[in-house]
Design an enzyme around this catalytic site. Structure first.
Site, short mmCIF file in Angstrom:
data_model
loop_
_atom_site.label_atom_id
_atom_site.label_comp_id
_atom_site.label_asym_id
_atom_site.label_seq_id
_atom_site.Cartn_x
_atom_site.Cartn_y
_atom_site.Cartn_z
N LYS A 13 36.54 44.08 42.15
CA LYS A 13 36.99 43.67 43.52
C LYS A 13 37.17 44.35 43.89
O LYS A 13 36.57 44.43 45.92
CB LYS A 13 37.70 42.46 43.36
CG LYS A 13 37.39 40.99 42.50
CD LYS A 13 38.00 39.79 42.87
CE LYS A 13 39.19 40.10 42.19
NZ LYS A 13 39.48 40.70 40.40
N ARG A 88 42.86 31.89 43.86
CA ARG A 88 42.78 31.69 41.96
C ARG A 88 42.81 30.93 41.69
O ARG A 88 43.09 31.15 40.82
CB ARG A 88 43.32 32.72 42.15
CG ARG A 88 43.47 34.35 41.49
CD ARG A 88 44.50 35.04 40.65
NE ARG A 88 44.38 36.62 39.99
CZ ARG A 88 44.36 37.83 40.58
NH1 ARG A 88 44.62 37.74 41.89
NH2 ARG A 88 44.15 38.36 40.07
N ARG A 127 42.84 52.09 33.43
CA ARG A 127 42.40 52.16 34.09
C ARG A 127 44.05 52.87 34.84
O ARG A 127 44.43 52.33 34.69
CB ARG A 127 42.77 51.01 35.51
CG ARG A 127 42.54 51.42 36.52
CD ARG A 127 42.40 49.73 37.96
NE ARG A 127 43.01 48.82 37.07
CZ ARG A 127 42.99 47.79 37.99
NH1 ARG A 127 42.09 46.84 38.53
NH2 ARG A 127 43.58 46.59 37.86
N ARG A 160 48.83 50.80 35.97
CA ARG A 160 50.02 49.61 36.37
C ARG A 160 51.08 48.90 35.58
O ARG A 160 49.94 48.99 34.50
CB ARG A 160 48.50 48.90 37.27
CG ARG A 160 48.30 49.00 38.36
CD ARG A 160 47.47 47.37 39.10
NE ARG A 160 47.99 46.65 38.86
CZ ARG A 160 46.72 45.32 38.84
NH1 ARG A 160 45.53 45.82 40.18
NH2 ARG A 160 46.14 44.51 38.65
N ARG A 171 45.98 38.64 31.48
CA ARG A 171 45.72 38.22 33.36
C ARG A 171 44.00 37.50 32.63
O ARG A 171 43.52 36.27 33.30
CB ARG A 171 45.80 39.36 33.29
CG ARG A 171 46.80 40.01 34.05
CD ARG A 171 46.77 40.88 34.36
NE ARG A 171 46.30 41.55 35.10
CZ ARG A 171 45.35 42.74 35.50
NH1 ARG A 171 45.57 43.82 34.61
NH2 ARG A 171 44.68 43.76 36.18
P1 AMP Z 1 45.23 41.88 41.11
O1 AMP Z 1 45.87 43.05 41.56
O2 AMP Z 1 44.06 40.95 42.17
O3 AMP Z 1 44.53 42.19 39.62
O4 AMP Z 1 46.43 40.71 40.46
C1 AMP Z 1 47.90 41.40 40.34
C2 AMP Z 1 48.61 39.98 39.94
O5 AMP Z 1 49.03 39.72 41.14
C3 AMP Z 1 48.33 38.95 39.60
O6 AMP Z 1 47.95 39.03 37.72
C4 AMP Z 1 49.50 37.51 40.09
O7 AMP Z 1 50.36 37.89 38.91
C5 AMP Z 1 49.33 38.33 41.41
N1 AMP Z 1 48.80 37.88 41.77
C6 AMP Z 1 47.55 38.40 42.74
N2 AMP Z 1 46.92 37.60 43.30
C7 AMP Z 1 47.89 35.77 43.74
C8 AMP Z 1 47.04 34.65 44.01
N3 AMP Z 1 45.68 34.58 44.39
N4 AMP Z 1 47.46 33.48 43.15
C9 AMP Z 1 48.72 34.14 42.30
N5 AMP Z 1 49.27 35.61 41.80
C10 AMP Z 1 48.29 36.57 42.22
#
Ligand code: AMP
Length: 219
Positions: A13, A88, A127, A160, A171
Site C-alpha cells: 500500500k 482498518r 523489510r 521497524r 498484525r
Molecule cells: P502500518 O504502517 O500501516 O502497517 O501501521 C503500523 C501500525 O500502526 C499498525 O499495526 C497499528 O498498530 C497502527 N495503525 C496504523 N493505521 C491504523 C488504523 N487505521 N487504526 C488503528 N491502528 C493503526
C-alpha cells in the site's frame, strides 16, 4: 478523487500510494507513518499509540479517527487524497463516511491489493525502511546498494519494531479479523476492486490505474 488502498500489511500500500500520489497529484495519507512520526517525536499521542503498535494491534479508533479527520480537512486534500492504512475496521469506515459527508465529499474508489500470506510474511520479515524518506527495501529481494544506507537519500535504513516475527503474525491476524470485512462493506457500496499485488511495482500501479478508470466509467 478520494481513494482508499486496502490490503494486508506488506501488500504494498505504501509503495503504490507514493506512485499514485505523484501520478494524480493528491496526497498520500498513511496513518502508520503519521503514528510513527508521533512516536519518534514523543508526542502524547505517540506515547499512547506506541504500546499498541509494538503489539501489532490497532491503535484505538478515537485516536486514529481524529487524526485522519483533521488531516483530510487540510488544503492539500481539496482535490482528493489517498488513504493508506485507514480505515482498518468497520467503525473507522463508518466514521470516515460521516466525516466526508459533512463536507459533501465521499470515497470514490477502494482498491484492494491481493498478496498471499506466505509472501506477506516473506516481505515483512526482510523489510528495511529508510528513517528519513521512508523508501522500502528487502534484505534479499531488493537490498540497497550500500548496506544500511538508503539509495535515494543516503540516510540510515532500519527494521521497524513491528516487523519482528511475532508481531508480524499478530498484525496479519488483526488484518484477517478486523480489516478483511471492509472488502464486503465496500463491495456492497459498489466501490471495491481488487488487483493482484505480485509483480513489478509499475505493473501493479498500472493495474490499479486500470481499476480506477474502469470504476470511473461505470459511474
Ligand atoms: P502500518 O504502517 O500501516 O502497517 O501501521 C503500523 C501500525 O500502526 C499498525 O499495526 C497499528 O498498530 C497502527 N495503525 C496504523 N493505521 C491504523 C488504523 N487505521 N487504526 C488503528 N491502528 C493503526
Amino acid at each position: 478523487m478520494n481513494l482508499i488502498l486496502l490490503g494486508a500489511p506488506g501488500a504494498g500500500k505504501g509503495t503504490q500510494g507514493k506512485g499514485l500520489s505523484d501520478k494524480y497529484r493528491i496526497p498520500q495519507i498513511s496513518t502508520g507513518d503519521i503514528l510513527r512520526a508521533n512516536v519518534r517525536n514523543k508526542t502524547a499521542l505517540g506515547l499512547k499509540a506506541k504500546e499498541f503498535m509494538d503489539k501489532g494491534v490497532l491503535v484505538p479508533d478515537d485516536i486514529v479517527v481524529g487524526m485522519v479527520s483533521d488531516r483530510i480537512k487540510e488544503d492539500d486534500c481539496a482535490n482528493g487524497f489517498i488513504l493508506d492504512g485507514f480505515p482498518r475496521n468497520l467503525k473507522q469506515a463508518e466514521v470516515l463516511e460521516e466525516t466526508l459527508s459533512m463536507t459533501g465529499k465521499r470515497i470514490d474508489h477502494v482498491i484492494g491489493i491481493d498478496v498471499e500470506r506466505k509472501e506477506l510474511v516473506r516481505r515483512l520479515s526482510g523489510r528495511r525502511v529508510c528513517r528519513k524518506c521512508g523508501a522500502s527495501y528487502h534484505v534479499i529481494f531488493s537490498p540497497p546498494m550500500n548496506i544500511g544506507m538508503c539509495d535515494k537519500c543516503g540516510s540510515e535504513i532500519y527494521q521497524r519494531d513491528d516487523d519482528s516475527e511475532e508481531t508480524i503474525e499478530a498484525r496479519l491476524k488483526v488484518y484477517e479479523q478486523e480489516t478483511f470485512p471492509l472488502i464486503e462493506y465496500y463491495t456492497r457500496k459498489g466501490l471495491y476492486a481488487a488487483v493482484e499485488g505480485i509483480g513489478t511495482v509499475d505493473r501493479i500501479t498500472n493495474s490499479i490505474v486500470g481499476a480506477i478508470e474502469k470504476g470511473r466509467s461505470n459511474t
